[in-house]
Design an enzyme around this catalytic site. Structure first.
Site, PDB file in Angstrom:
ATOM      1  N   ASP A 107       0.465  -1.279  -0.039  1.00 16.40           N
ATOM      2  CA  ASP A 107      -0.047   0.349   0.090  1.00 16.40           C
ATOM      3  C   ASP A 107       1.416   1.458  -0.072  1.00 16.40           C
ATOM      4  O   ASP A 107       0.238   2.307   0.260  1.00 16.40           O
ATOM      5  CB  ASP A 107      -1.098  -0.153   1.544  1.00 16.40           C
ATOM      6  CG  ASP A 107      -0.210  -0.100   2.659  1.00 16.40           C
ATOM      7  OD1 ASP A 107       0.993  -0.044   2.354  1.00 16.40           O
ATOM      8  OD2 ASP A 107      -0.851   0.306   3.508  1.00 16.40           O
ATOM      9  N   LYS A 158       5.491   3.396  16.766  1.00 14.26           N
ATOM     10  CA  LYS A 158       4.689   4.469  17.444  1.00 14.26           C
ATOM     11  C   LYS A 158       5.026   4.769  18.339  1.00 14.26           C
ATOM     12  O   LYS A 158       4.016   4.210  19.614  1.00 14.26           O
ATOM     13  CB  LYS A 158       3.410   3.337  17.003  1.00 14.26           C
ATOM     14  CG  LYS A 158       2.663   2.461  15.673  1.00 14.26           C
ATOM     15  CD  LYS A 158       1.103   2.269  15.440  1.00 14.26           C
ATOM     16  CE  LYS A 158       0.941   2.177  14.223  1.00 14.26           C
ATOM     17  NZ  LYS A 158       1.352   1.219  14.151  1.00 14.26           N
ATOM     18  N   ASP A 218       1.346   6.245   1.636  1.00 13.49           N
ATOM     19  CA  ASP A 218       1.309   4.573   1.810  1.00 13.49           C
ATOM     20  C   ASP A 218      -0.099   5.625   1.343  1.00 13.49           C
ATOM     21  O   ASP A 218      -0.744   6.645   1.801  1.00 13.49           O
ATOM     22  CB  ASP A 218       1.627   4.367   3.414  1.00 13.49           C
ATOM     23  CG  ASP A 218       0.577   5.814   4.644  1.00 13.49           C
ATOM     24  OD1 ASP A 218       1.862   6.048   4.940  1.00 13.49           O
ATOM     25  OD2 ASP A 218      -0.924   4.579   4.441  1.00 13.49           O
TER      26      ASP A 218
END
Ligand code: GTP
Length: 362
Positions: A107, A158, A218
């Site tokens: 993606d 993250k 993305d």
């Protein structure tokens, strides 16, 4: 050389666009996203590609087929249940011939120089080479720290704001030796980012970075999907060039009325009709078979195939998927509208709306 493209995700963040269309089949400037990825690999002389799909991905198979028309050969692996990024590549192991291979998230649109990345991987005798790109806000991504020789020293998934030490993130493209797959259990949900890379790093395996500042996007969310369309129309990637210097391209059998005002950049697909005094502002994509009525205004929007926008409607900063009907004088702003939706005439859709497929609104 072989590659594995991961295209078996659910694409939940892209809903409602991804409900009937897999993420990799999203039209980007009227071409299914995955076609750009495959053509780029082919240009870098990667001629055998394993597509790791889920059982929901029949449209991908129908479109790509055996890959011959893109100059590659394609093998499909199908997961009954999602195996995660590493589990999916493990599932493709038998097709990788024990050779160095490329693995990539399916993606991501990027101009990354894969040939240079492979060359660096070989020169350094790396086990894994991970492409890195800089981003402004790394909190949603996996951060990767390196030493001054480019060897990776730490992964941080993250991170919170206080933990940020670098703006270089994992760009979702890897060059790997096949023995990396020995550490992955078969038919088990397993993640490269969390369960493969950190333990191999701890064991002292040579894992290197390939930093790049090339174009990278993305398409995980509707906003990013829209931005990619805009960026291509604005010439940000070397994979899309207007042939005409007017920055307006129109497909076969399309008819734009001479009084329509199109400033560009705009790409209009085949068999479209653009009516009298219709106005296009900013980056606009119109899919094949769509009709824009007289006096309608389309601004900074992506319209898919067979959409009818009736006269006097106003569409701004929106995405409208296949087979929708937007009634005359309706207003659509900052909206994401999935397929087969009807918005009745004279309706002012609440700004920022997301409309699921097969609905009639108004
Ligand atoms: P979200 O549901 O919105 O998070 O999207 P996603 O499911 O696509 O997940 P994510 O964006 O993290 O995935 C990155 C890439 O890996 C995408 O190209 C996915 O198609 C692919 N991917 C993620 N999980 C799997 C999996 O279990 N199997 C396969 N074959 N591909 C996967």
């Amino acid at each position: 050389m072989n590659a594995v493209i991961l295209v078996g995700g659910l694409g939940t963040r892209l809903r409602p666009l991804s409900i009937n269309t897999p993420k990799s089949m999203m039209p980007v400037v009227n071409i299914p996203f995955i076609e750009y990825v495959i053509r780029r690999l082919s240009r870098h002389n990667i001629k055998h590609i394993v597509m790791a799909i889920s059982h929901l991905a029949q449209p991908i198979k129908n479109y790509i087929g055996d890959g011959r028309r893109f100059g590659v050969s394609i093998t499909y692996t199908v997961e009954d249940t999602a195996l995660g990024t590493a589990g999916a590549v493990k599932n493709a192991e038998q097709y990788l011939d024990g050779e160095t291979f490329v693995a990539l998230n399916g993606d991501i649109f990027t101009d990354l120089d894969i040939s240079a990345m492979v060359a660096l991987h070989k020169r350094r005798k790396a086990k894994i080479t991970i492409a890195l790109i800089p981003v402004e806000d790394p909190t949603f991504y996996g951060l990767v720290e390196t030493d001054d020789k480019g060897r990776i020293t730490r992964f941080l998934e993250k991170p919170s704001r206080e933990q940020i030490t670098t703006n270089m993130i994992n760009a979702g493209t890897y060059i790997m030796e096949t023995d990396v797959l020995n550490s992955i259990p078969a038919q088990t949900m397993f993640s490269f980012e969390k369960e493969v890379f950190p333990p191999l790093l701890q064991k002292g395996e040579p894992i290197y970075a390939f930093p790049s500042s090339c174009y990278w996007m993305d398409i995980g969310t509707p906003q990013k999907y829209h931005q990619l369309n805009r960026d291509l129309l604005n010439g940000e990637s070397n994979q899309f060039n207007f042939t005409a210097n007017t920055r307006i391209s129109s497909g076969k059998n399309s008819n734009t009325h001479r009084t329509a005002e199109i400033t560009g950049p705009a790409v209009i697909g085949d068999n479209c009709t653009i009516g009298q005094k219709a106005v296009f502002n900013g980056a606009v994509v119109i899919g094949s078979g769509s009709t824009i009525g007289d006096g309608a205004i389309v601004e900074d929007s992506v319209i898919w195939q067979n959409v009818e926008i009736e006269k006097g409607a106003i569409i701004k900063r929106s995405i409208i998927a296949d087979n929708c009907l937007i009634g005359s004088k309706s207003t659509i702003v900052d909206a994401v509208i999935s397929d087969n939706v009807t918005i009745t005439a004279d309706y002012n859709l609440k700004a920022g709306s997301k409309i699921w497929p097969d609905k009639t609104i108004g």
